[in-house]
Design a protein around this motif. Structure first.
Motif, PDB file in Angstrom:
ATOM      1  N   ILE A 508       9.872  21.261  -0.945  1.00 21.84           N
ATOM      2  CA  ILE A 508      10.141  20.588   0.326  1.00 21.84           C
ATOM      3  C   ILE A 508       8.840  20.095   0.943  1.00 21.84           C
ATOM      4  N   VAL A 509       7.836  20.951   0.923  1.00 24.29           N
ATOM      5  CA  VAL A 509       6.527  20.580   1.479  1.00 24.29           C
ATOM      6  C   VAL A 509       5.928  19.425   0.689  1.00 24.29           C
ATOM      7  N   GLU A 510       5.963  19.514  -0.635  1.00 25.85           N
ATOM      8  CA  GLU A 510       5.364  18.478  -1.477  1.00 25.85           C
ATOM      9  C   GLU A 510       6.013  17.112  -1.230  1.00 25.85           C
ATOM     10  N   LEU A 511       7.328  17.086  -1.150  1.00 22.44           N
ATOM     11  CA  LEU A 511       8.024  15.822  -0.941  1.00 22.44           C
ATOM     12  C   LEU A 511       7.763  15.250   0.454  1.00 22.44           C
ATOM     13  N   ALA A 512       7.739  16.108   1.464  1.00 23.52           N
ATOM     14  CA  ALA A 512       7.471  15.635   2.821  1.00 23.52           C
ATOM     15  C   ALA A 512       6.066  15.052   2.923  1.00 23.52           C
ATOM     16  N   LEU A 513       5.091  15.731   2.311  1.00 27.39           N
ATOM     17  CA  LEU A 513       3.718  15.220   2.354  1.00 27.39           C
ATOM     18  C   LEU A 513       3.584  13.932   1.553  1.00 27.39           C
ATOM     19  N   ALA A 514       4.274  13.838   0.433  1.00 23.11           N
ATOM     20  CA  ALA A 514       4.220  12.612  -0.367  1.00 23.11           C
ATOM     21  C   ALA A 514       4.749  11.420   0.432  1.00 23.11           C
ATOM     22  N   GLU A 515       5.832  11.654   1.180  1.00 18.99           N
ATOM     23  CA  GLU A 515       6.359  10.576   2.029  1.00 18.99           C
ATOM     24  C   GLU A 515       5.356  10.194   3.114  1.00 18.99           C
ATOM     25  N   GLY A 516       4.758  11.200   3.755  1.00 22.20           N
ATOM     26  CA  GLY A 516       3.779  10.918   4.801  1.00 22.20           C
ATOM     27  C   GLY A 516       2.549  10.228   4.254  1.00 22.20           C
ATOM     28  N   TRP A 517       2.070  10.687   3.105  1.00 27.42           N
ATOM     29  CA  TRP A 517       0.881  10.078   2.510  1.00 27.42           C
ATOM     30  C   TRP A 517       1.156   8.639   2.079  1.00 27.42           C
ATOM     31  N   TYR A 518       2.372   8.389   1.618  1.00 29.08           N
ATOM     32  CA  TYR A 518       2.723   7.015   1.250  1.00 29.08           C
ATOM     33  C   TYR A 518       2.512   6.078   2.437  1.00 29.08           C
ATOM     34  N   TRP A 519       3.016   6.502   3.604  1.00 33.32           N
ATOM     35  CA  TRP A 519       2.866   5.656   4.787  1.00 33.32           C
ATOM     36  C   TRP A 519       1.418   5.596   5.264  1.00 33.32           C
ATOM     37  N   ALA A 520       0.758   6.735   5.295  1.00 33.21           N
ATOM     38  CA  ALA A 520      -0.581   6.792   5.880  1.00 33.21           C
ATOM     39  C   ALA A 520      -1.631   6.158   4.975  1.00 33.21           C
ATOM     40  N   SER A 521      -1.449   6.218   3.658  1.00 27.59           N
ATOM     41  CA  SER A 521      -2.483   5.711   2.753  1.00 27.59           C
ATOM     42  C   SER A 521      -2.548   4.195   2.798  1.00 27.59           C
ATOM     43  N   ASN A 522      -1.458   3.537   2.430  1.00 30.66           N
ATOM     44  CA  ASN A 522      -1.455   2.089   2.606  1.00 30.66           C
ATOM     45  C   ASN A 522      -0.066   1.509   2.750  1.00 30.66           C
ATOM     46  N   GLY A 523       0.936   2.350   2.876  1.00 24.60           N
ATOM     47  CA  GLY A 523       2.226   1.797   3.266  1.00 24.60           C
ATOM     48  C   GLY A 523       2.090   1.134   4.617  1.00 24.60           C
ATOM     49  N   GLY A 524       1.342   1.799   5.514  1.00 28.51           N
ATOM     50  CA  GLY A 524       1.133   1.232   6.836  1.00 28.51           C
ATOM     51  C   GLY A 524       0.289  -0.027   6.803  1.00 28.51           C
ATOM     52  N   HIS A 525      -0.728  -0.071   5.932  1.00 31.76           N
ATOM     53  CA  HIS A 525      -1.569  -1.266   5.848  1.00 31.76           C
ATOM     54  C   HIS A 525      -0.798  -2.437   5.243  1.00 31.76           C
TER      55      HIS A 525
END
Length: 913
Positions: A508-525
């Protein structure tokens, strides 16, 4: 009383299936010594016996089906036929004898009684059935009582009762009706009392509606009653609103009732004097206490200054106790902004999502710091630290970043490459005209004039940063996206039932962080570059044509994106259903919340189910909120089925019309702007539009990935939650979302040791209730309000500050055109079925899962949004006028109210008449 069908009203045999909801409540209040009119109860066995003796069971079930007329399900014909069957049969002689004996045992000579329905599925916390069946007043004589009983039974099959049961999924074969017969109170004043405020959820207030005469006038909405807001502590009215009370219902001689005018001299008088109001409130508090403190909806009457209780049932859909909060930014930051990420996280977050996604996942890697936080559960972007608070510092920082970006060789190279690509896109004639203009200027100056942003445009750096192949852009494609997809695939393949507790939590932790990292790394950019090109086009239009209402949205419409493809795919399913008359009728007649279950039970739905499953496999990972506490469309497709059903119902609907409409608007705008701009400015416009076309679609492509991990994460959370329920630590599996990892870990350790942590039962219930209360808050767009004076903050704002008293709201014009139509105010996915085709969608904001509503909307207005918000893009693709970021439209407008939306000027007119 013989025969076993009739019991005294105070019976202890008050099972719901025997005496119905109303009968059970009255029996319990009578036994508690509360003032309930004397009477008796006729059990459901009598109804079932009547149906069996007359062989009505099968005919009733065969008739209890809707008739499809003009794409709508109607139970009118079924109701008339069933009621005619019932009224055409006589009650068994033995039952008539029982009823006569029970009636004659009541005090008085031919007393007037009330004969009231008491079905076995009414007056329940989630199923009130209020007003669905009939009550007969001023009934005198045994013959009239027998007839009224039969009429009560027939009212089990009114069109509204049939429709209500169909909506709630109550099988017709399971319903039965008991009947309550009571001495009728010849009330001078009567009405309703709620022991909590049903509109706000405030438990410290009781709400009383009262009027002269019998209470049916108030219950049935035939009069405008007096309204008293009673303070629960003092039991005195703290607010009184005198209603018109123009008419009242009174006994009509020997049988029945009639509506008469109230003397004009009495209409302005309070129907309840202070003393009686206090006595009524005190009595209501006793009733609520008797029903274990559950807030009650009470019908009451006053005759000769004596209070009587006629009914009490739980208040349905009572809001949580309201809370008061202070919207203040933490001291370490100077401001918070509700940016566009909130369109994916509109509601207060659950504790587990808040921890894993907002604070850890969006930090982008371990040890980083998230640029987002929550306040009272709502997601905000941190506008900056306290040290960055001054305008001068912000302007200097923006200028420095812009100048640094302009000097980078890779940026200049990108500009040159973009210009060459642009020139290649021109026809021979266009190329010659462009070269003629270019000859008037030096090449460097021309490139600078075309590609440099306006002087104060703060998106310049992000624009070129993402457009070029820098480290972060590569990080998105080569790290963030593959990690998210890989983590999802990894845990999808795991056998959850055989996986250890700690491994489930780790997943659960791994998947939640993967989703957050996707957005924060460059999904947002990637999202940001689309916003940047849109913003540059918008800035150019505003500066080049300040006296016209051109917006970038007029030129950025008609893309064949995933949004439109999803709509086309759903229309194919609707077309498949329409091809089968049986499936067409089934879909029209079945409420969306039950449609998937009904389809899976049949043997002739294989092709349709395959198409639906394929649709959900592609688009179903998207939820109505990014918070994984909410089910995805794969889990709960009921909201999707609302749109599917509307497509099936509408014979005039074709998704190709949206594309054609958007194309017409774009081409018209192109013709107009060609005439308005001088040649050089026109080419500046063309270049910006070309560049926007190149990057604009990236926004929806990057956002489409959001929530990819949630279907498997929710399955893992359900498995882990079930184990903690079995251990006695949680009440239900979804309570897991209301704990954080530091609380889950000891619960797992306790389970391993064969122990429970029962204290979590109260903790999770409290947090769940708090989240529900927070949902009713309306957070401001910027905290503190004065922070919006800072240009760096103002640029990030997504809502206007409109006057609550004005009938014209200002917002951001994001999709051109004007439309005047009724509003459909939709606050969340549970209200999707309130969307009326041909109306203006009014909502707080939209996420991808809301896209389906646009197929039936003629306009869009939101509280929060920006020119590149999800709703803005979808509105442009559908070619409907849209104004977003009004701040308070959902607080100002009700469904059905007429709005005039101007998607060019950014105004919303509220018609009050």
């Amino acid at each position: 009383m013989s025969g076993g069908n009739i019991t005294p009203i105070e019976t202890t045999n008050d099972d719901l299936e025997i005496v119905g909801g109303k009968g059970r409540s009255l029996a319990q209040m009578t036994r508690a010594g509360l003032d309930v009119p004397q009477g008796f109860l006729l059990s459901t066995a009598a109804y079932r016996g009547f149906v069996a003796d007359n062989k009505l069971g099968i005919p009733i079930l065969e008739l209890a089906r809707p008739e499809i007329t003009d794409g709508r399900a109607s139970f009118d014909s079924a109701s008339r036929s069933i009621q005619a069957l019932i009224k055409g049969c006589e009650l068994p002689a033995a039952l008539q004898v029982e009823l006569t004996a029970a009636y004659e045992a009541l005090p008085g000579d031919r007393p007037a009684v009330a004969v009231r329905s008491s079905a076995n599925a009414e007056d329940l916390p989630g199923l009130s059935f209020a007003g669905q069946q009939e009550t007969y007043l001023n009934v005198r004589g045994p013959e009239a009582v027998v007839e009224a009983v039969r009429d009560c039974w027939a009212s089990l099959w009114t069109a509204r009762a049939l429709s209500y049961r169909n909506e709630m999924g109550i099988e017709s074969g399971a319903v039965a009706m008991a009947v309550v017969v009571q001495i009728m109170v010849p009330s001078d004043v009567a009405g309703i009392l709620f022991t909590a405020n049903p509109a706000t959820g405030e438990r410290s207030e009781m709400i009383v509606n009262a009027s002269f005469g019998l209470g049916e006038a108030v219950v049935g909405g035939q009069v405008t009653p007096d309204t008293f807001v009673v303070d629960r502590t003092t039991l005195a009215a703290k607010e009184t609103v005198i209603g018109a009370k123009a008419q009242k219902i009174v006994a009509d001689g020997d049988q029945g009732t009639r509506l008469v005018d109230v003397d004009e001299g009495e209409r302005d008088l309070a129907s309840l004097p202070d003393g009686l109001l206090t006595e009524l409130a005190r009595l209501a508090a006793r009733v609520e206490t008797h029903f274990d403190g559950q807030p009650q909806d009470i019908e009451w009457a006053v005759a000769d200054d004596k209070l009587w209780l006629l009914q009490s049932r739980p208040i349905t859909n009572l809001p949580p106790q309201p809370i008061e909060v202070e919207w203040a930014a933490p001291p370490e930051v100077f401001g918070l902004v509700r940016r566009q990420i909130v369109e994916n996280i509109p509601d207060p977050t659950s504790p587990l999502f808040d921890e894993l996604y907002i604070h850890r996942g969006l930090a982008y890697r371990k040890g980083g710091k998230s640029n987002y936080t929550t306040l009272h559960g709502f997601a905000f972007q941190i506008a900056g630290t306290a040290a960055e608070a001054t305008d001068e510092e912000f302007r200097a920082n923006l200028k420095r970043r812009r100048d640094e970006a302009a000097e980078k060789p890779e940026v200049r190279a990108q500009e040159s490459s973009d210009l060459k690509a642009f020139l290649k896109s021109l026809s021979a004639d266009e190329h010659a005209r462009f070269n003629a203009m270019a000859a008037q200027l030096a090449d460097d100056n021309l490139a600078h004039a075309i590609t440099m942003p306006e002087s104060d445009n703060p998106t310049y750096t992000a624009f070129h940063k993402t457009a070029t192949n820098d480290r972060q852009h590569k990080d998105f494609w080569e790290r963030a996206l593959p990690e998210l997809v890989g983590a999802t695939a990894k845990w999808t393949a795991v056998d959850l039932a055989s996986t250890e507790d700690q491994a489930l939590l780790d997943g659960i932790v791994e998947l939640a962080l993967a989703e957050g990292w996707y957005w924060a790394s460059n999904g947002g950019h990637t999202f940001g570059v689309a916003k940047s090109v849109d913003d540059q086009l918008q800035c150019f239009l505003r500066e080049a044509l300040p006296d016209h209402h051109f917006t970038s949205g007029q030129f950025l419409s008609g893309f064949k994106s995933r949004i439109m493809q999803a709509n086309d795919d759903m229309f194919e399913i609707a077309t498949l259903i329409k091809a089968s008359p049986e499936l067409y009728e089934l879909v029209i007649a079945t409420p969306p919340r039950r449609l998937m279950t009904v389809l899976r039970r049949r043997s002739d739905t294989g092709e349709v189910l395959q198409a639906i499953d394929s649709y959900l496999a592609t688009y179903g990972h998207q939820g109505y909120s990014l918070d994984f506490v909410e089910p995805t469309q794969q889990e709960d497709p009921s909201a999707m089925f609302v749109t599917l059903k509307n497509m099936v119902q509408r014979s005039d609907y074709d998704p190709a019309d949206h594309e054609a409409q958007a194309t017409r608007k774009r081409e018209q705008a192109l013709r107009e702007i060609r005439e308005l701009l001088p040649p050089f400015q026109y080419w500046q416009f063309r270049y910006r539009m070309w560049f926007a076309y190149k990057y604009y679609p990236m926004r929806e492509e990057s956002c489409f990935v959001l929530g990819t991990a949630w279907p498997v994460l929710r399955r893992m959370a359900a498995e882990l939650g079930r184990r903690l329920v079995d251990a006695g630590t949680l009440k239900e599996p979804s309570d897991l979302y209301f704990l954080i990892t530091d609380e889950i870990a000891p619960a797992l350790a306790a389970r391993k040791a064969g122990k429970a942590m029962p204290e979590y039962l109260a903790l999770t219930a409290e947090r769940r209730e708090l989240r529900e209360a927070r949902k009713r808050l309306h957070p401001p767009g910027t905290i503190p309000e004065e922070a919006s004076e800072n240009p760096g903050v103002k640029f990030k704002e997504t809502q206007f500050k409109n006057d609550d008293a004005s009938d014209t709201l200002l917002g951001i014009p994001v999709s051109p055109g004007t439309v005047t139509a009724p509003a459909s105010r939709i606050m969340n996915a549970q209200e999707f079925d309130r969307m009326q085709p041909g109306s203006i969608l009014v909502c707080p904001m939209t996420s991808p899962a809301w896209t389906q509503l646009f197929a039936h909307a003629v306009g869009l207005v939101t509280d929060i949004g920006g020119i590149l918000g999800h709703g803005s893009i979808v509105a442009r693709e559908y070619g409907i006028p849209a104004v977003v970021g009004t701040g308070n439209v959902t607080q100002r407008v009700e469904s059905g109210q007429t709005l005039a939306v101007d998607g060019d000027a950014g105004t919303v007119g509220i018609r009050t008449g």
